[in-house]
Design a protein around this motif. Structure first.
Motif, PDB file in Angstrom:
ATOM      1  N   GLY A 128     -82.174 -26.916   2.578  1.00 36.87           N
ATOM      2  CA  GLY A 128     -81.092 -26.662   3.425  1.00 36.87           C
ATOM      3  C   GLY A 128     -80.818 -25.556   3.680  1.00 36.87           C
ATOM      4  O   GLY A 128     -79.638 -25.087   4.126  1.00 36.87           O
ATOM      5  N   PHE A 129     -81.728 -24.366   3.553  1.00 35.71           N
ATOM      6  CA  PHE A 129     -81.465 -23.062   3.789  1.00 35.71           C
ATOM      7  C   PHE A 129     -82.544 -22.380   4.497  1.00 35.71           C
ATOM      8  O   PHE A 129     -83.776 -22.637   4.492  1.00 35.71           O
ATOM      9  N   SER A 130     -82.364 -21.575   5.536  1.00 36.64           N
ATOM     10  CA  SER A 130     -83.118 -20.583   6.510  1.00 36.64           C
ATOM     11  C   SER A 130     -82.682 -19.356   6.402  1.00 36.64           C
ATOM     12  O   SER A 130     -81.394 -18.974   6.538  1.00 36.64           O
ATOM     13  N   ILE A 131     -83.504 -18.483   6.728  1.00 35.97           N
ATOM     14  CA  ILE A 131     -83.289 -17.015   7.037  1.00 35.97           C
ATOM     15  C   ILE A 131     -83.894 -16.770   8.708  1.00 35.97           C
ATOM     16  O   ILE A 131     -85.082 -17.071   8.813  1.00 35.97           O
ATOM     17  N   MET A 132     -83.173 -16.147   9.400  1.00 41.01           N
ATOM     18  CA  MET A 132     -83.541 -15.891  10.783  1.00 41.01           C
ATOM     19  C   MET A 132     -83.309 -14.337  11.235  1.00 41.01           C
ATOM     20  O   MET A 132     -82.488 -13.817  10.682  1.00 41.01           O
ATOM     21  N   GLU A 133     -84.314 -14.038  12.092  1.00 36.89           N
ATOM     22  CA  GLU A 133     -84.252 -12.665  12.518  1.00 36.89           C
ATOM     23  C   GLU A 133     -84.536 -12.734  14.335  1.00 36.89           C
ATOM     24  O   GLU A 133     -85.240 -13.686  14.646  1.00 36.89           O
ATOM     25  N   TRP A 134     -83.720 -12.040  14.834  1.00 37.48           N
ATOM     26  CA  TRP A 134     -83.835 -12.081  16.377  1.00 37.48           C
ATOM     27  C   TRP A 134     -83.384 -10.747  16.988  1.00 37.48           C
ATOM     28  O   TRP A 134     -82.665  -9.837  16.456  1.00 37.48           O
ATOM     29  N   THR A 135     -83.963 -10.522  18.338  1.00 41.37           N
ATOM     30  CA  THR A 135     -83.391  -9.236  19.030  1.00 41.37           C
ATOM     31  C   THR A 135     -82.070  -9.714  20.151  1.00 41.37           C
ATOM     32  O   THR A 135     -82.542 -10.686  20.818  1.00 41.37           O
ATOM     33  N   GLY A 136     -80.984  -9.060  20.125  1.00 42.25           N
ATOM     34  CA  GLY A 136     -79.942  -9.536  20.866  1.00 42.25           C
ATOM     35  C   GLY A 136     -80.318  -9.538  22.299  1.00 42.25           C
ATOM     36  O   GLY A 136     -80.904  -8.562  22.575  1.00 42.25           O
ATOM     37  N   THR A 137     -79.769 -10.390  23.162  1.00 40.61           N
ATOM     38  CA  THR A 137     -79.855 -10.215  24.490  1.00 40.61           C
ATOM     39  C   THR A 137     -78.644  -9.781  25.330  1.00 40.61           C
ATOM     40  O   THR A 137     -78.598  -9.330  26.498  1.00 40.61           O
ATOM     41  N   GLY A 138     -77.446  -9.906  24.675  1.00 41.35           N
ATOM     42  CA  GLY A 138     -76.112  -9.446  25.301  1.00 41.35           C
ATOM     43  C   GLY A 138     -75.586 -10.570  26.354  1.00 41.35           C
ATOM     44  O   GLY A 138     -74.600 -10.520  27.103  1.00 41.35           O
ATOM     45  N   SER A 139     -76.107 -11.731  26.205  1.00 43.66           N
ATOM     46  CA  SER A 139     -75.955 -12.874  27.075  1.00 43.66           C
ATOM     47  C   SER A 139     -75.834 -14.188  26.191  1.00 43.66           C
ATOM     48  O   SER A 139     -76.556 -14.301  25.147  1.00 43.66           O
ATOM     49  N   ASN A 140     -75.016 -15.267  26.804  1.00 40.89           N
ATOM     50  CA  ASN A 140     -74.803 -16.440  25.761  1.00 40.89           C
ATOM     51  C   ASN A 140     -76.331 -16.931  25.627  1.00 40.89           C
ATOM     52  O   ASN A 140     -77.088 -17.077  26.541  1.00 40.89           O
ATOM     53  N   GLY A 141     -76.585 -17.560  24.491  1.00 43.16           N
ATOM     54  CA  GLY A 141     -78.055 -18.157  24.141  1.00 43.16           C
ATOM     55  C   GLY A 141     -78.064 -18.860  22.752  1.00 43.16           C
ATOM     56  O   GLY A 141     -76.753 -19.198  22.209  1.00 43.16           O
ATOM     57  N   THR A 142     -79.161 -19.365  22.509  1.00 47.92           N
ATOM     58  CA  THR A 142     -79.247 -20.251  21.369  1.00 47.92           C
ATOM     59  C   THR A 142     -80.388 -19.505  20.429  1.00 47.92           C
ATOM     60  O   THR A 142     -81.491 -19.038  21.001  1.00 47.92           O
ATOM     61  N   ILE A 143     -80.455 -19.659  19.079  1.00 44.19           N
ATOM     62  CA  ILE A 143     -81.250 -19.226  18.255  1.00 44.19           C
ATOM     63  C   ILE A 143     -81.756 -20.280  17.415  1.00 44.19           C
ATOM     64  O   ILE A 143     -80.903 -21.217  16.947  1.00 44.19           O
ATOM     65  N   ALA A 144     -83.190 -20.547  17.119  1.00 38.86           N
ATOM     66  CA  ALA A 144     -83.538 -21.580  16.294  1.00 38.86           C
ATOM     67  C   ALA A 144     -83.151 -21.076  14.782  1.00 38.86           C
ATOM     68  O   ALA A 144     -83.209 -20.182  14.293  1.00 38.86           O
ATOM     69  N   HIS A 145     -82.740 -22.444  14.207  1.00 36.87           N
ATOM     70  CA  HIS A 145     -82.552 -22.271  12.698  1.00 36.87           C
ATOM     71  C   HIS A 145     -83.622 -22.962  11.399  1.00 36.87           C
ATOM     72  O   HIS A 145     -83.513 -22.572  10.145  1.00 36.87           O
ATOM     73  N   GLY A 146     -84.480 -23.684  12.138  1.00 34.18           N
ATOM     74  CA  GLY A 146     -85.650 -24.346  11.577  1.00 34.18           C
ATOM     75  C   GLY A 146     -85.133 -25.403  10.510  1.00 34.18           C
ATOM     76  O   GLY A 146     -85.973 -26.012   9.836  1.00 34.18           O
ATOM     77  N   LEU A 147     -83.765 -25.856  10.346  1.00 28.83           N
ATOM     78  CA  LEU A 147     -83.488 -26.923   9.638  1.00 28.83           C
ATOM     79  C   LEU A 147     -83.497 -28.105  10.283  1.00 28.83           C
ATOM     80  O   LEU A 147     -83.354 -28.168  11.528  1.00 28.83           O
ATOM     81  N   SER A 148     -83.336 -29.358   9.548  1.00 25.70           N
ATOM     82  CA  SER A 148     -83.500 -30.685  10.235  1.00 25.70           C
ATOM     83  C   SER A 148     -82.171 -31.185  10.752  1.00 25.70           C
ATOM     84  O   SER A 148     -82.211 -32.109  11.456  1.00 25.70           O
ATOM     85  N   THR A 149     -81.168 -30.646  10.082  1.00 27.22           N
ATOM     86  CA  THR A 149     -79.877 -31.007  10.600  1.00 27.22           C
ATOM     87  C   THR A 149     -78.845 -29.949  10.896  1.00 27.22           C
ATOM     88  O   THR A 149     -79.358 -28.636  10.740  1.00 27.22           O
ATOM     89  N   ALA A 150     -77.675 -29.860  11.435  1.00 30.79           N
ATOM     90  CA  ALA A 150     -76.995 -28.848  12.175  1.00 30.79           C
ATOM     91  C   ALA A 150     -76.450 -28.017  10.705  1.00 30.79           C
ATOM     92  O   ALA A 150     -75.879 -28.618   9.617  1.00 30.79           O
ATOM     93  N   PRO A 151     -76.455 -26.880  10.909  1.00 35.94           N
ATOM     94  CA  PRO A 151     -75.958 -25.837   9.920  1.00 35.94           C
ATOM     95  C   PRO A 151     -74.384 -26.082   9.757  1.00 35.94           C
ATOM     96  O   PRO A 151     -73.829 -26.106  10.734  1.00 35.94           O
ATOM     97  N   GLU A 152     -74.143 -25.921   8.534  1.00 40.44           N
ATOM     98  CA  GLU A 152     -72.544 -25.864   8.149  1.00 40.44           C
ATOM     99  C   GLU A 152     -72.140 -24.750   7.760  1.00 40.44           C
ATOM    100  O   GLU A 152     -70.835 -24.725   7.715  1.00 40.44           O
ATOM    101  N   TRP A 153     -72.765 -23.812   7.343  1.00 39.59           N
ATOM    102  CA  TRP A 153     -72.433 -22.208   6.778  1.00 39.59           C
ATOM    103  C   TRP A 153     -73.294 -21.491   7.431  1.00 39.59           C
ATOM    104  O   TRP A 153     -74.667 -21.559   7.162  1.00 39.59           O
TER     105      TRP A 153
END
Length: 324
Positions: free
Chosen positions: A112-137
């Motif tokens: 239940g742990f993932s590490i993510m990297e992304w480049t910001g867009t400055g606009s509302n959006g979503t990033i993938a987390h790779g887990l099978s259920t919604a993150p809690e922390w």
């Protein structure tokens, strides 16, 4: 040092190091950014690269360090906390069909742990987390800007509340701040984390690192409790014997207090560190670690004030589930 999961069959992908005997900064490393590239989780400075004498190599169940004083001073005692992910192997937008921001993800769904990297867009959006259920922390940090460590916790806005409407700062003691620009007032889903347009999580053209956890029965749990201001404090049921616990007061200012049964092998647990401080380890009776949870044993407002509310993060000593 503590390893999550334990015993580890993979590299220590996310490492926190603290000198217990000196007022040194917390050192944080991960396999996404690579060795030598530290962050200091007690302040808001940008990632500090090329510390050749800091963490030099990620190992199974540990790591190798050089002779930097914040990592390896002769005669001084240190603690290391390690989370296992995917050995630095990342994929693009894994399990994130709804992601609108390009994301590189390494994930360990069993833990239940993932590490993510992304480049910001400055606009509302979503990033993938790779887990099978919604993150809690979730912890997010700009890699290039002097921004705070932004924290999402499912109970930041109270037990049963929507944690996405408020955020905390890992490097500060502040109460939850109401903001739609960090998590866009939208809870994470089983595939994505929602971001607003704030510079601390999604500044245009700037790069970010994020860490996400979800509860795994018998291994990890993230929740909240109310203090009673009594030495016979509340019992928090986890369903496992915890090895590592971090607690943060939410109705008032309070530190990110860390307890573990490596530094305190017997009850009551009395060796404390705070993730937001450079302070040396303090000795102060805090709680009992039990076979199925933990029980507060002090009236200090940092973790058991009368009428106070707290969020916690906990990992098991011997996971009933999870990979090794």
């Amino acid at each position: 040092q503590d390893n999550f999961p334990e015993p580890s069959a993979g590299l220590s992908d996310f490492v926190w190091i603290k000198n217990r005997d000196a007022t040194d900064d917390w050192q944080a490393y991960d396999t996404a950014r690579g060795p030598y590239n530290r962050m200091q989780i007690n302040d808001n400075s940008s990632s500090l690269a090329n510390n050749a004498n800091g963490l030099q190599k990620f190992l199974k169940r540990g790591f190798a360090v050089g002779d930097d004083v914040e990592h390896n001073t002769s005669g001084e005692s240190y603690v290391g906390f390690n989370w296992v992910c995917n050995g630095g192997t990342a994929v693009a937008n894994t399990d994130g069909s709804g992601a609108t921001i390009a994301t590189s993800v390494q994930a360990n769904q069993t833990a239940g742990f993932s590490i993510m990297e992304w480049t910001g867009t400055g606009s509302n959006g979503t990033i993938a987390h790779g887990l099978s259920t919604a993150p809690e922390w979730v912890i997010i940090k700009s890699k290039t800007e002097d921004e705070h460590f932004v924290v999402y916790h499912k109970n930041t806005n109270g037990d049963g509340g929507d944690g996405s409407t408020h955020y905390l700062k890992l490097d500060q003691t502040t109460t939850p701040t109401d903001s739609s620009t960090r998590f866009n007032d939208t809870k994470p889903t089983s595939s994505v984390i929602h971001l607003g347009n704030d510079d601390s999580t999604n500044k245009n053209t700037k790069t970010f690192i994020g860490y996400a956890w979800t509860s795994i029965p018998g291994y990890s749990k993230f929740g909240s409790y109310a203090g009673n201001g009594d030495a016979d404090g509340p019992f928090i049921f986890l369903g496992f014997k915890p090895r590592w616990i971090m607690v943060k007061q939410t109705n008032s200012t309070g530190g990110w207090i860390i307890c573990d049964n490596s530094r305190s092998p017997f009850n009551p647990v009395n060796k404390l560190l705070s993730a937001n401080l450079t302070n040396t380890e303090s000795t102060f009776t805090s709680l009992d670690i039990l076979s199925n949870g933990f029980k507060q044993r002090n009236t200090d407002t940092g973790y058991n004030g009368s009428g106070s509310t707290y969020v916690y993060m906990a990992f098991a000593e011997h996971p009933f589930n999870g990979d090794g």
